[in-house]
Design an enzyme around this catalytic site. Structure first.
Site, PDB file in Angstrom:
ATOM      1  N   ARG A 205       0.897  -1.177   0.000  1.00  0.00           N
ATOM      2  CA  ARG A 205       0.000   0.000   0.000  1.00  0.00           C
ATOM      3  C   ARG A 205       0.924   1.213   0.000  1.00  0.00           C
ATOM      4  O   ARG A 205       1.476   1.572   1.044  1.00  0.00           O
ATOM      5  CB  ARG A 205      -0.917  -0.026   1.221  1.00  0.00           C
ATOM      6  CG  ARG A 205      -1.893   1.155   1.305  1.00  0.00           C
ATOM      7  CD  ARG A 205      -2.800   1.001   2.508  1.00  0.00           C
ATOM      8  NE  ARG A 205      -3.525   2.226   2.809  1.00  0.00           N
ATOM      9  CZ  ARG A 205      -4.737   2.524   2.343  1.00  0.00           C
ATOM     10  NH1 ARG A 205      -5.357   1.667   1.546  1.00  0.00           N
ATOM     11  NH2 ARG A 205      -5.340   3.660   2.676  1.00  0.00           N
TER      12      ARG A 205
ATOM     13  N   HIS B 193      -6.365   1.139  -7.475  1.00  0.00           N
ATOM     14  CA  HIS B 193      -6.751   0.496  -6.214  1.00  0.00           C
ATOM     15  C   HIS B 193      -7.516  -0.793  -6.544  1.00  0.00           C
ATOM     16  O   HIS B 193      -8.701  -0.935  -6.230  1.00  0.00           O
ATOM     17  CB  HIS B 193      -7.622   1.445  -5.402  1.00  0.00           C
ATOM     18  CG  HIS B 193      -7.678   1.125  -3.934  1.00  0.00           C
ATOM     19  ND1 HIS B 193      -7.166  -0.049  -3.404  1.00  0.00           N
ATOM     20  CD2 HIS B 193      -8.193   1.821  -2.880  1.00  0.00           C
ATOM     21  CE1 HIS B 193      -7.358  -0.049  -2.103  1.00  0.00           C
ATOM     22  NE2 HIS B 193      -7.980   1.071  -1.760  1.00  0.00           N
TER      23      HIS B 193
ATOM     24  N   GLN C 227      -9.483  -3.060  -3.857  1.00  0.00           N
ATOM     25  CA  GLN C 227     -10.734  -2.431  -3.420  1.00  0.00           C
ATOM     26  C   GLN C 227     -11.861  -2.724  -4.399  1.00  0.00           C
ATOM     27  O   GLN C 227     -12.993  -3.021  -4.011  1.00  0.00           O
ATOM     28  CB  GLN C 227     -10.538  -0.923  -3.298  1.00  0.00           C
ATOM     29  CG  GLN C 227     -11.807  -0.144  -2.993  1.00  0.00           C
ATOM     30  CD  GLN C 227     -12.343  -0.387  -1.609  1.00  0.00           C
ATOM     31  OE1 GLN C 227     -11.626  -0.259  -0.628  1.00  0.00           O
ATOM     32  NE2 GLN C 227     -13.616  -0.769  -1.511  1.00  0.00           N
TER      33      GLN C 227
ATOM     34  N   ASP D  39     -15.532   8.993  -3.420  1.00  0.00           N
ATOM     35  CA  ASP D  39     -14.302   8.844  -2.641  1.00  0.00           C
ATOM     36  C   ASP D  39     -13.895  10.220  -2.155  1.00  0.00           C
ATOM     37  O   ASP D  39     -14.450  11.247  -2.568  1.00  0.00           O
ATOM     38  CB  ASP D  39     -13.207   8.208  -3.517  1.00  0.00           C
ATOM     39  CG  ASP D  39     -11.949   7.856  -2.724  1.00  0.00           C
ATOM     40  OD1 ASP D  39     -12.067   7.620  -1.506  1.00  0.00           O
ATOM     41  OD2 ASP D  39     -10.858   7.829  -3.310  1.00  0.00           O
TER      42      ASP D  39
ATOM     43  N   CYS E 143     -15.535   3.815  -0.490  1.00  0.00           N
ATOM     44  CA  CYS E 143     -14.499   2.883  -0.044  1.00  0.00           C
ATOM     45  C   CYS E 143     -14.008   3.158   1.372  1.00  0.00           C
ATOM     46  O   CYS E 143     -13.331   2.314   1.959  1.00  0.00           O
ATOM     47  CB  CYS E 143     -13.330   2.897  -1.028  1.00  0.00           C
ATOM     48  SG  CYS E 143     -12.454   4.476  -1.093  1.00  0.00           S
TER      49      CYS E 143
ATOM     50  N   ARG F  44     -14.246  -6.442   1.784  1.00  0.00           N
ATOM     51  CA  ARG F  44     -12.794  -6.384   1.620  1.00  0.00           C
ATOM     52  C   ARG F  44     -12.162  -7.676   2.130  1.00  0.00           C
ATOM     53  O   ARG F  44     -11.205  -8.192   1.540  1.00  0.00           O
ATOM     54  CB  ARG F  44     -12.210  -5.179   2.381  1.00  0.00           C
ATOM     55  CG  ARG F  44     -12.515  -3.818   1.794  1.00  0.00           C
ATOM     56  CD  ARG F  44     -11.825  -3.586   0.459  1.00  0.00           C
ATOM     57  NE  ARG F  44     -10.371  -3.607   0.582  1.00  0.00           N
ATOM     58  CZ  ARG F  44      -9.631  -2.550   0.927  1.00  0.00           C
ATOM     59  NH1 ARG F  44     -10.192  -1.383   1.190  1.00  0.00           N
ATOM     60  NH2 ARG F  44      -8.313  -2.649   0.994  1.00  0.00           N
TER      61      ARG F  44
END
Length: 345
Positions: A140, A167, A170, A258, A298, A326
């Protein structure tokens, strides 16, 4: 660099049976009935690192895991994954760690304070160390190039847990959530992403290529998705709608947003707040969706900016189901990347 793997397991399917109460009980998988790992030993840096058929298998596995059909197996016993974090994390860290434990393996978390990617040590050196100790790496990070470099120099799989560009992990959870609402065929479903044309918007475009979902990106002028990602859609023949008009939300099946200010963009905070004024998702905006429409975010949410509590807690919100998924989606991903490996000790 070719990733070394062992022979894949034989594929099969599973079903559910009714108990005396009439409630469906999952049929537990066994080591002999596990699906074959379809991404065995491969890097996962982008959703386009899998085919539509491979995505279908990964999502089917995630649904199966959520139904509890994997409780009787520990397919990653004896394997380990390094979780490398340049950015802070709640969902990514917890779900990869817990997911690896539930699959029988071990996760070790490494902060950038400990590693110093590209500062204390060259990224290539970090890769060549980790490949000798663990079986996969999840990163990450700030830059996609960091993941590309890790993958280039490590003989073990590298998974993108987030970068400035994409991403993809996700989006696996997101599309699991969308399928829970609408089923597997998404070709007639309208997914509208509103906000910054960031890594989430880019990965939504890649998922449109793989699933056939009708994706619309709604952004202020100057904040459109990456041009190279848009070219991926053009090359595949996938039509992506780009607009600055909030009217695109009307009648959508899925509304997604987001944060306006991602980690590392704090210096642009005031400029971005002015640019995105009016793009906030509110309960009133959710009323514009189709009657069956759902809202996704998210997380973490910057309440008062891109959304408000009344939206994430709305009847159409699936935000916390999405967060739960997730765990299931990333377990499915790790299994399909690592499930053909044998312990090296």
């Amino acid at each position: 660099m070719t990733k070394a793997v062992a022979k894949a397991k034989k594929s099969t399917t599973s079903a559910a049976v009714k108990g005396k109460t009439g409630v469906n009980k999952p049929v537990l998988l066994t080591p002999e009935t596990l699906p074959a790992p379809v991404l065995a030993g491969r890097d996962f840096l982008s959703n386009l690192d899998m085919t539509s058929a491979e995505l279908r298998t990964v999502l089917d596995t995630a649904h199966s895991m959520k139904r509890g059909e994997w409780r009787g197996v520990k397919p990653l016993t004896g394997l380990s994954i390094a979780l490398v974090f340049e950015k802070a994390s709640l969902r990514t860290r917890t779900t990869f760690d817990v997911g690896m434990y539930q699959l029988g393996g071990h996760a070790i978390t490494l902060s950038n304070t400990e590693i110093g990617l590209g500062t204390r040590e060259r990224v290539s050196d970090v890769a060549r160390n980790l490949e000798r100790w663990v079986d996969a790496v999840m990163g990450r990070v700030y830059l996609q190039q960091t993941l590309n470099e890790l993958a280039q120099h490590a003989s073990i799989p590298v998974i993108n847990g987030l970068s400035d560009m994409l991403h993809p992990a996700q989006l696996l959870a997101d599309y699991q959530t969308i399928e829970e609402a609408f089923g597997r065929d998404l070709r007639t479903r309208r997914v509208v992403y509103i906000g910054d044309g960031n890594n989430l918007a880019n990965s939504h475009i890649h998922m449109a290529i793989l699933t056939g979902a009708q994706v619309t990106i709604v952004t202020p002028v100057g904040y459109e998705p990456n041009a190279g990602v848009l070219m991926d859609a053009v090359k595949s023949g996938t039509e992506i709608t780009l607009t600055h008009d909030l009217a695109a939300v009307q009648g959508a099946d899925v509304l997604y947003t987001d944060v306006w200010i991602s980690m590392g963009q704090e210096a642009e905070a005031d400029i971005r707040r002015r640019a995105f004024r009016g793009y906030q998702v509110t309960p009133e905006m959710l009323d514009m969706l189709a009657p069956h429409g759902i809202f996704l975010h998210c997380l973490p949410a910057h309440y008062g900016e891109e959304t408000v509590p009344g939206a994430t807690e709305h009847a159409k919100s699936r935000v916390f189901d999405q967060a739960e998924n997730r765990l299931h989606a990333q377990k499915a991903l790790m299994y399909h990347v690592m499930g053909a490996m044998q312990p090296r000790w």
